[in-house]
Motif scaffolding. Structure first.
Motif, PDB file in Angstrom:
ATOM      1  N   LEU A  68       0.830  -1.199   0.000  1.00 37.12           N
ATOM      2  CA  LEU A  68       0.000   0.000   0.000  1.00 37.12           C
ATOM      3  C   LEU A  68       0.869   1.255   0.000  1.00 37.12           C
ATOM      4  O   LEU A  68       1.916   1.297   0.638  1.00 37.12           O
ATOM      5  CB  LEU A  68      -0.908   0.018   1.231  1.00 37.12           C
ATOM      6  N   VAL A  69       0.407   2.276  -0.726  1.00 33.58           N
ATOM      7  CA  VAL A  69       1.158   3.526  -0.796  1.00 33.58           C
ATOM      8  C   VAL A  69       0.249   4.709  -0.492  1.00 33.58           C
ATOM      9  O   VAL A  69      -0.961   4.667  -0.724  1.00 33.58           O
ATOM     10  CB  VAL A  69       1.824   3.728  -2.176  1.00 33.58           C
ATOM     11  N   ASP A  70       0.858   5.753   0.056  1.00 32.07           N
ATOM     12  CA  ASP A  70       0.206   7.049   0.226  1.00 32.07           C
ATOM     13  C   ASP A  70       0.781   8.010  -0.797  1.00 32.07           C
ATOM     14  O   ASP A  70       1.982   7.979  -1.089  1.00 32.07           O
ATOM     15  CB  ASP A  70       0.442   7.608   1.634  1.00 32.07           C
ATOM     16  N   PRO A  86      -1.784  13.102   3.132  1.00 30.61           N
ATOM     17  CA  PRO A  86      -1.738  12.597   1.756  1.00 30.61           C
ATOM     18  C   PRO A  86      -2.973  12.994   0.954  1.00 30.61           C
ATOM     19  O   PRO A  86      -4.065  13.131   1.502  1.00 30.61           O
ATOM     20  CB  PRO A  86      -1.656  11.077   1.939  1.00 30.61           C
ATOM     21  N   GLU A  89      -4.594   7.880   0.095  1.00 31.73           N
ATOM     22  CA  GLU A  89      -3.862   6.991   1.007  1.00 31.73           C
ATOM     23  C   GLU A  89      -4.359   5.554   0.897  1.00 31.73           C
ATOM     24  O   GLU A  89      -5.483   5.288   0.493  1.00 31.73           O
ATOM     25  CB  GLU A  89      -3.995   7.487   2.448  1.00 31.73           C
ATOM     26  N   GLY A  90      -3.450   4.634   1.243  1.00 28.61           N
ATOM     27  CA  GLY A  90      -3.798   3.222   1.235  1.00 28.61           C
ATOM     28  C   GLY A  90      -4.108   2.671  -0.136  1.00 28.61           C
ATOM     29  O   GLY A  90      -4.975   1.810  -0.286  1.00 28.61           O
ATOM     30  N   THR A 114       2.387   3.301   2.884  1.00 26.82           N
ATOM     31  CA  THR A 114       1.275   3.786   3.704  1.00 26.82           C
ATOM     32  C   THR A 114       1.651   3.838   5.184  1.00 26.82           C
ATOM     33  O   THR A 114       2.197   2.877   5.736  1.00 26.82           O
ATOM     34  CB  THR A 114       0.043   2.884   3.519  1.00 26.82           C
ATOM     35  N   GLY A 115       1.357   4.982   5.790  1.00 29.93           N
ATOM     36  CA  GLY A 115       1.643   5.168   7.200  1.00 29.93           C
ATOM     37  C   GLY A 115       3.029   5.689   7.495  1.00 29.93           C
ATOM     38  O   GLY A 115       3.328   6.049   8.642  1.00 29.93           O
TER      39      GLY A 115
END
Length: 284
Positions: A68-70, A86, A89-90, A114-115
């Motif tokens: 997962l990326v933001d 962001p 997100e996710g 992510t995060g």
């Protein structure tokens, strides 16, 4: 890769009607761009009408090996500030990150796990995106091509225009499977010894837009040094995909290497959610 892989999928007529989602969000006070494209700082001088309507960004996550990326959108050349929120997100594999209402200007799109805290974590990728008016820009996240940084690749997608004729679809073919090497794509013509070479020497990260007649179609993909007899009744291709092509469809077709299995990922232009991931049949 040896043997025959046959993947059968039907692209529904509804895909030709898929539009763009209207994103909403709140204005940020940290220099980042919110989900509705609103910003502070240097971009506040942009036309207010553009801020209401604005550009549209679609981020297509086509990297099976990346989690997962933001996504953060800043003025071009500006790093993401500590505590920034962001724009999306996710975003995971086969997901679409959506940011709408972006003001005219030049931006940097940053991708982080992510995060992760952008002030401390390694950035997964960065690319410049330019917006003028209400245009649509699409960015793809591809697998690493075994270069030294071992990070995923960010690729600006070329515009897929309208089909050249009512009985056609317009497809942007994107090579996102580094393990395949260079490929050729043939339009397989049943009973004809001379299949049509639609795309020649497509390398990883390459993209070619083609006009495809509607109806039932079959495409053979020649990989590496494989020698292919183009008589469909005699020899086979290392990869074969068959599909019902809908007239008027505008879409991207990604080749992706999903844990050693080559799959085809179909993304209609401008869609905010719909992605078809095609799993091929086992090899003979």
């Amino acid at each position: 890769m040896s043997g025959l892989i046959r993947a059968w999928f039907v692209v529904l007529a509804m895909l030709a009607l898929v539009g763009c989602d209207d994103g909403t969000g709140e204005e940020k006070g940290d220099g980042s761009v919110g989900k509705d494209g609103s910003t502070d700082g240097a971009l506040d001088g942009a036309d207010s009408d553009a801020a209401v309507e604005g550009g549209q960004l679609r981020f297509v996550h086509a990297s099976p090996t990346t989690g997962l990326v933001d996504l953060y959108l800043t003025a071009e050349g500006i790093d993401v500030k500590k505590g920034a929120s962001p724009a999306a997100e996710g975003v995971g594999y086969t997901d679409i990150g959506v940011v709408d209402g972006i003001k005219t200007g030049d931006y940097s799109l940053h991708a982080y796990a992510t995060g992760a805290d952008p002030a401390k974590a390694e950035r997964l990728g960065k690319i410049t995106v330019e917006f003028s008016g209400n245009e649509l820009e699409s960015i793809a996240f591809l697998d690493d091509d075994d270069d030294a940084d071992e990070l995923p690749e960010l690729l600006g997608l070329e515009t897929v225009g309208f089909p050249e004729g009512m009985a056609f679809a317009r497809i942007g073919v994107v090579h996102g499977a580094p393990e395949l090497g260079t490929v050729d794509v043939y339009n397989v013509v049943a009973g004809d010894e001379n299949d049509v070479l639609s795309i020649d020497d497509l390398e990883f990260g390459g993209q070619v837009t083609i006009n495809v007649p509607s109806g039932m179609r079959q495409f053979g993909i020649e990989t590496g040094d494989a020698q292919v007899n183009n008589d469909v009744n005699d020899e086979v291709y290392p990869l074969i995909y068959s599909s019902t092509v809908v007239s008027g469809l505008r879409a991207y077709a990604f080749l992706v290497d999903d844990i050693g299995v080559t799959k085809l990922m179909i993304y209609p232009v401008g869609a905010s959610e719909i992605v078809f991931l095609v799993t091929p049949d086992p090899q003979d």
